[in-house]
Design an enzyme around this catalytic site. Structure first.
Site, PDB file in Angstrom:
ATOM      1  N   THR A 219      24.192 120.828  60.188  1.00 58.80           N
ATOM      2  CA  THR A 219      23.769 120.097  61.379  1.00 58.80           C
ATOM      3  C   THR A 219      25.024 119.768  62.171  1.00 58.80           C
ATOM      4  OG1 THR A 219      21.896 119.141  60.272  1.00 58.80           O
ATOM      5  CG2 THR A 219      22.706 117.954  62.156  1.00 58.80           C
TER       6      THR A 219
ATOM      7  N   PHE B  85      16.130 124.334  59.784  1.00 61.03           N
ATOM      8  CA  PHE B  85      14.968 123.541  60.199  1.00 61.03           C
ATOM      9  C   PHE B  85      14.188 123.081  58.977  1.00 61.03           C
ATOM     10  CE2 PHE B  85      15.523 126.095  64.180  1.00 61.03           C
ATOM     11  CZ  PHE B  85      15.748 125.037  65.030  1.00 61.03           C
TER      12      PHE B  85
ATOM     13  N   ALA C 242      17.646 119.259  70.113  1.00 66.94           N
ATOM     14  CA  ALA C 242      16.431 118.929  70.867  1.00 66.94           C
ATOM     15  C   ALA C 242      15.230 118.818  69.933  1.00 66.94           C
ATOM     16  CB  ALA C 242      16.185 119.989  71.934  1.00 66.94           C
TER      17      ALA C 242
ATOM     18  N   CYS D 219      19.492 113.660  59.385  1.00 66.75           N
ATOM     19  CA  CYS D 219      19.533 114.431  60.638  1.00 66.75           C
ATOM     20  C   CYS D 219      19.152 113.672  61.907  1.00 66.75           C
ATOM     21  CB  CYS D 219      18.612 115.640  60.513  1.00 66.75           C
ATOM     22  SG  CYS D 219      19.286 116.890  59.435  1.00 66.75           S
TER      23      CYS D 219
ATOM     24  N   ARG E  66      19.817 109.076  52.356  1.00 63.34           N
ATOM     25  CA  ARG E  66      20.665 108.888  53.538  1.00 63.34           C
ATOM     26  C   ARG E  66      19.836 108.333  54.709  1.00 63.34           C
ATOM     27  NH1 ARG E  66      23.582 114.651  53.730  1.00 63.34           N
ATOM     28  NH2 ARG E  66      21.566 115.246  52.873  1.00 63.34           N
TER      29      ARG E  66
HETATM   30  C1  UDX Z   1      14.246 116.789  59.703  1.00 65.11           C
HETATM   31  C2  UDX Z   1      13.481 117.877  60.455  1.00 65.11           C
HETATM   32  O1  UDX Z   1      12.066 117.688  60.252  1.00 65.11           O
HETATM   33  C3  UDX Z   1      13.916 119.251  60.008  1.00 65.11           C
HETATM   34  O2  UDX Z   1      13.261 120.256  60.762  1.00 65.11           O
HETATM   35  C4  UDX Z   1      15.433 119.340  60.216  1.00 65.11           C
HETATM   36  O3  UDX Z   1      15.908 120.587  59.930  1.00 65.11           O
HETATM   37  C5  UDX Z   1      16.138 118.270  59.402  1.00 65.11           C
HETATM   38  O4  UDX Z   1      15.650 116.993  59.831  1.00 65.11           O
HETATM   39  P1  UDX Z   1      14.047 115.641  57.313  1.00 65.11           P
HETATM   40  O5  UDX Z   1      14.923 114.598  57.917  1.00 65.11           O
HETATM   41  O6  UDX Z   1      14.443 116.252  56.015  1.00 65.11           O
HETATM   42  O7  UDX Z   1      13.874 116.871  58.329  1.00 65.11           O
HETATM   43  O8  UDX Z   1      12.574 115.055  57.111  1.00 65.11           O
HETATM   44  P2  UDX Z   1      11.349 114.745  58.106  1.00 65.11           P
HETATM   45  O9  UDX Z   1      10.123 115.216  57.457  1.00 65.11           O
HETATM   46  O10 UDX Z   1      11.594 115.246  59.475  1.00 65.11           O
HETATM   47  O11 UDX Z   1      11.304 113.157  58.118  1.00 65.11           O
HETATM   48  C6  UDX Z   1      12.304 112.370  58.726  1.00 65.11           C
HETATM   49  C7  UDX Z   1      11.912 110.911  58.681  1.00 65.11           C
HETATM   50  O12 UDX Z   1      10.819 110.631  59.555  1.00 65.11           O
HETATM   51  C8  UDX Z   1      11.471 110.432  57.293  1.00 65.11           C
HETATM   52  O13 UDX Z   1      11.996 109.148  57.045  1.00 65.11           O
HETATM   53  C9  UDX Z   1       9.968 110.394  57.410  1.00 65.11           C
HETATM   54  O14 UDX Z   1       9.362 109.503  56.513  1.00 65.11           O
HETATM   55  C10 UDX Z   1       9.806 109.917  58.849  1.00 65.11           C
HETATM   56  N1  UDX Z   1       8.504 110.251  59.438  1.00 65.11           N
HETATM   57  C11 UDX Z   1       8.104 111.545  59.554  1.00 65.11           C
HETATM   58  C12 UDX Z   1       7.687 109.216  59.918  1.00 65.11           C
HETATM   59  O15 UDX Z   1       8.038 108.049  59.828  1.00 65.11           O
HETATM   60  N2  UDX Z   1       6.494 109.554  60.495  1.00 65.11           N
HETATM   61  C13 UDX Z   1       6.074 110.845  60.644  1.00 65.11           C
HETATM   62  O16 UDX Z   1       4.983 111.068  61.201  1.00 65.11           O
HETATM   63  C14 UDX Z   1       6.911 111.869  60.142  1.00 65.11           C
HETATM   64  P1  ADP Z   2      23.763 118.584  53.749  1.00 58.99           P
HETATM   65  O1  ADP Z   2      22.558 117.690  53.726  1.00 58.99           O
HETATM   66  O2  ADP Z   2      24.247 118.864  55.157  1.00 58.99           O
HETATM   67  O3  ADP Z   2      23.600 119.819  52.935  1.00 58.99           O
HETATM   68  P2  ADP Z   2      25.375 117.451  51.604  1.00 58.99           P
HETATM   69  O4  ADP Z   2      26.276 116.270  51.638  1.00 58.99           O
HETATM   70  O5  ADP Z   2      24.160 117.406  50.742  1.00 58.99           O
HETATM   71  O6  ADP Z   2      24.972 117.725  53.132  1.00 58.99           O
HETATM   72  O7  ADP Z   2      26.192 118.759  51.189  1.00 58.99           O
HETATM   73  C1  ADP Z   2      27.380 119.150  51.785  1.00 58.99           C
HETATM   74  C2  ADP Z   2      28.299 119.702  50.690  1.00 58.99           C
HETATM   75  O8  ADP Z   2      29.465 120.258  51.327  1.00 58.99           O
HETATM   76  C3  ADP Z   2      28.823 118.652  49.710  1.00 58.99           C
HETATM   77  O9  ADP Z   2      28.447 119.014  48.393  1.00 58.99           O
HETATM   78  C4  ADP Z   2      30.358 118.669  49.890  1.00 58.99           C
HETATM   79  O10 ADP Z   2      31.072 118.507  48.675  1.00 58.99           O
HETATM   80  C5  ADP Z   2      30.579 120.060  50.467  1.00 58.99           C
HETATM   81  N1  ADP Z   2      31.829 120.177  51.244  1.00 58.99           N
HETATM   82  C6  ADP Z   2      32.244 119.395  52.268  1.00 58.99           C
HETATM   83  N2  ADP Z   2      33.417 119.832  52.744  1.00 58.99           N
HETATM   84  C7  ADP Z   2      33.769 120.923  52.019  1.00 58.99           C
HETATM   85  C8  ADP Z   2      34.869 121.820  52.036  1.00 58.99           C
HETATM   86  N3  ADP Z   2      35.853 121.687  52.928  1.00 58.99           N
HETATM   87  N4  ADP Z   2      34.919 122.821  51.114  1.00 58.99           N
HETATM   88  C9  ADP Z   2      33.912 122.974  50.215  1.00 58.99           C
HETATM   89  N5  ADP Z   2      32.831 122.158  50.155  1.00 58.99           N
HETATM   90  C10 ADP Z   2      32.753 121.146  51.041  1.00 58.99           C
END
Ligand code: UDX
Ligand code: ADP
Length: 458
Positions: free
Chosen positions: A132, A162, A222, A276, A346
Site C-alpha cells: 500500500t 485489493f 480511491a 489501509c 492494526r
Molecule cells: C481493505 C480493502 O477492503 C481491501 O480491498 C484493500 O486491499 C485493503 O484494505 P481490510 O482493511 O483488510 O481491506 O478489510 P475491510 O473488509 O475493508 O474492513 C476494513 C474495516 O472496515 C474493518 O474494521 C471492518 O470491520 C470495517 N467495516 C467494513 C465496517 O465497519 N462496515 C462495513 O460495512 C465494512
Molecule cells: P503488510 O500488511 O503491508 O503486508 P506487514 O507488516 O504484515 O505489512 O508485512 C511487511 C513485512 O515486510 C514485515 O514482515 C517486515 O519485516 C518486512 N520488511 C520491511 N522492510 C523490509 C526490508 N527492507 N527487507 C525485507 N523485509 C522487510
C-alpha cells in the site's frame, strides 16, 4: 530449476497470502518470499498451526505449495539476484516524524529494498509495487534504482493489492479486478504483459485492467477511500438514529437496495480499522494538499473525523453508563482484531475505545480468539503503568466475565454471536451494561438480562 523466478520482499499480510495463491495457481513459477524478520520467516517455515498470519484457507494452500514452488527465506540478496520479477510488499506505515508527519506514508522500507535491488542485481528486472503506497511511489523506486545501478534496466509496475483480511484467499483467487499500471513505452507494455501473464493463469482477461502508473496508484487510494467513506456515511447516520429512534440497519437496507448505491459496506460499526483505510485516506489528503486542492483534502479528511467521532461516541456511552452506577467498574471487551477472521489489530477500534475506557477509570477485561497477548500489550504500550494495571487479558470469554459489570462487543467474531447471554449475564458481578459495537446481537432478546442494552444506534 523452474525457468520463471519470482521474489517477494515482505512476508506479511500482503506478501504471504498473495504469493501463496500465485504459487498455487502458477506451478511453473518458483517463488521465494523473503523478509528481514527471521522470526517471521521461521514461522512461515514452521508448523502449519503457528503461521504468522491467521487467514481462513491459507494453511491448506501453504501445505500444498510450501517447499514445492513456494519458499520462505531471509536471504534477500540471493532471492533478488536469481529472480526476473520482484514484488515489493513491505510495510509502509504513516510517518511519525519529518515532512508529512502523521499523514504521508513512510517509504523508507521501499527505498531500502530498491537500493538493495539496485546494488545486488546483475540482470534486468521487473519491480512490482505491491505494498500500500502513495501515488508517486513507482517514480521514487525508479529514482533510487537509477542512482545505484546504471547497468541494468528496471521496469517499475504498480499492481495494488485489493485483498481484504479475513477473506484474502477468496479475494485473491476470485478478484473483482486486477490492476496493472506501467509506463507508456514499449518496454513498459512488455513488463505490464509479463505481470498480466501471471494472473492470466487463473483470472479471466476482462478482469485484468492495464493502465498508466499514476492511474493505478491513484485507483488504489480511491478504492479504499470510497469504501471507508461509505462506512463513515452510515456511521454518521447511526448517530442520528440514536437521537431519533430510527434503526440504522433498516436505513442501510433501504438505502442499499437502490441498485445505484448497492448493499455492501453499509454495516454500521464502532468504526473502521485495519492498516489501509486510514493510511490511504491520509495519503490522498497529503497528495491533495501538495497540489493545493484544500477543499478536496478537507472532504476526505472528514471521513477520518467521523471515524474518530464514532469511536469516541461509543466509548463515552460506556463511560457515562457505567461510571454513574459504580466506582471503578470493570467491563468485559470482546474482540481486539480490527475485523473477524484475522489476527491483525492494526488501527482496530478496540485500541482507541479501550484506551479511552482505561483513561476514564474503567477496568477492562479483554478477550480475542486470535490476537496474541503480546500484540494487545504492544498496541497500547504508551499507556502509563497505572492505566495498564486496570487491564486484564483473558484467555476465554468466561474468564473475561469474571469481576465484570458488562459486556462490550467490538469485533464481529462468529463465536460472539453464539454466546448464551443468559448464562453469561449470570457470571457477571452485576449485569449492568450490554453494548454491541457491531449490531450483531438482537437487543430485544437480551433486554431483560441487562439494566442497559445499547448499540451503535441506540
Ligand atoms: C481493505 C480493502 O477492503 C481491501 O480491498 C484493500 O486491499 C485493503 O484494505 P481490510 O482493511 O483488510 O481491506 O478489510 P475491510 O473488509 O475493508 O474492513 C476494513 C474495516 O472496515 C474493518 O474494521 C471492518 O470491520 C470495517 N467495516 C467494513 C465496517 O465497519 N462496515 C462495513 O460495512 C465494512
Ligand atoms: P503488510 O500488511 O503491508 O503486508 P506487514 O507488516 O504484515 O505489512 O508485512 C511487511 C513485512 O515486510 C514485515 O514482515 C517486515 O519485516 C518486512 N520488511 C520491511 N522492510 C523490509 C526490508 N527492507 N527487507 C525485507 N523485509 C522487510
Amino acid at each position: 530449476m523452474k525457468s520463471k523466478q519470482i521474489c517477494c520482499i515482505g512476508a506479511g499480510y500482503v506478501g504471504g497470502p498473495t504469493m501463496s495463491v500465485i504459487a498455487l495457481k502458477c506451478p511453473d513459477y518458483n517463488i521465494t518470499v523473503v523478509d528481514s524478520n527471521d522470526e517471521r520467516i521461521n514461522s512461515w517455515n514452521g508448523p502449519l498451526d503457528s503461521l504468522p498470519i491467521f487467514e481462513p484457507g491459507l494453511k491448506d494452500i501453504i501445505n500444498s505449495v510450501r517447499n514445492k514452488n513456494l519458499f520462505f527465506s531471509t536471504d534477500v540478496e540471493s532471492a533478488i539476484r536469481k529472480s526476473d520479477i520482484i514484488f515489493i510488499a513491505v510495510n509502509t506505515p504513516t510517518k511519525t516524524s519529518g515532512e508529512g508527519k502523521g499523514m504521508a506514508a513512510d517509504l523508507s522500507n521501499i527505498k531500502k529494498c530498491s537500493e538493495l535491488i539496485a546494488k545486488v542485481s546483475k540482470t534486468d528486472k521487473i519491480i512490482v509495487e505491491k505494498s500500500t503506497a502513495p501515488v508517486g511511489t513507482a517514480q521514487e523506486i525508479k529514482n533510487v534504482l537509477k542512482s545505484f545501478n546504471t547497468k541494468n534496466k528496471f521496469e517499475i509496475i504498480s499492481n495494488p493489492e485489493f485483498l481484504a483480511e479475513g477473506t484474502a484467499i477468496n479475494d485473491l483467487t476470485n478478484p473483482d479486478r486486477v490492476l496493472i499500471g506501467g509506463e507508456n513505452t514499449v518496454e513498459g507494455e512488455i513488463a505490464i504483459n509479463k505481470i498480466a501473464d501471471i494472473y492470466r493463469e487463473w483470472i479471466p482477461e476482462e478482469k485484468i485492467i492495464m493502465t498508466n502508473t499514476w492511474s493505478s496508484e491513484l485507483s488504489k487510494l480511491a478504492s479504499n477511500s470510497f469504501l471507508a467513506q461509505r462506512i463513515s456515511s452510515i456511521n454518521s447516520l447511526s448517530a442520528l438514529c440514536e437521537k431519533t429512534g430510527a434503526k440504522i440497519d433498516e436505513v442501510a437496507e433501504a438505502v442499499g437496495m437502490d441498485s445505484r448505491i448497492g448493499s455492501k459496506f453499509l454495516k454500521a460499526s464502532v468504526g473502521f480499522g485495519g492498516s489501509c483505510f486510514k493510511k490511504d485516506i491520509l495519503n490522498l489528503v497529503y497528495l491533495c494538499k501538495y497540489f493545493n486542492l484544500y477543499e478536496v483534502a478537507e472532504y476526505w479528511e472528514n471521513v477520518l473525523k467521523i471515524n474518530d467521532f464514532q469511536k469516541k461516541r461509543f466509548s463515552h456511552k460506556i463511560i457515562n453508563t457505567l461510571k454513574t452506577i459504580k466506582d471503578n467498574p470493570t467491563i468485559s471487551v470482546l474482540g481486539w482484531a480490527f475485523k473477524k477472521d484475522t489476527n491483525d489489530s492494526r488501527e482496530s477500534a478496540s485500541i482507541d475505545v479501550v484506551k479511552d475506557l482505561l483513561s476514564n477509570g474503567i477496568n477492562v477485561n479483554i478477550y480475542d480468539p486470535m490476537v496474541p497477548k503480546t500484540t494487545i500489550l504492544n498496541d497500547i504500550k504508551e499507556l502509563s503503568d497505572s492505566k495498564l494495571k486496570k487491564l486484564k487479558i483473558s484467555s476465554s470469554i468466561d474468564d473475561s466475565l469474571v469481576g465484570s459489570y458488562g459486556i462490550c462487543i467490538i469485533t464481529e467474531w462468529d463465536q460472539f454471536k453464539e454466546i448464551d447471554f443468559n448464562k453469561a449475564s449470570n457470571k457477571l458481578v452485576e449485569p449492568i451494561l450490554f453494548i454491541d459495537g457491531r449490531n450483531i446481537i438482537d437487543s430485544e432478546q437480551i433486554k431483560s438480562l441487562f439494566k442497559h442494552v445499547m448499540s451503535i444506534d441506540s
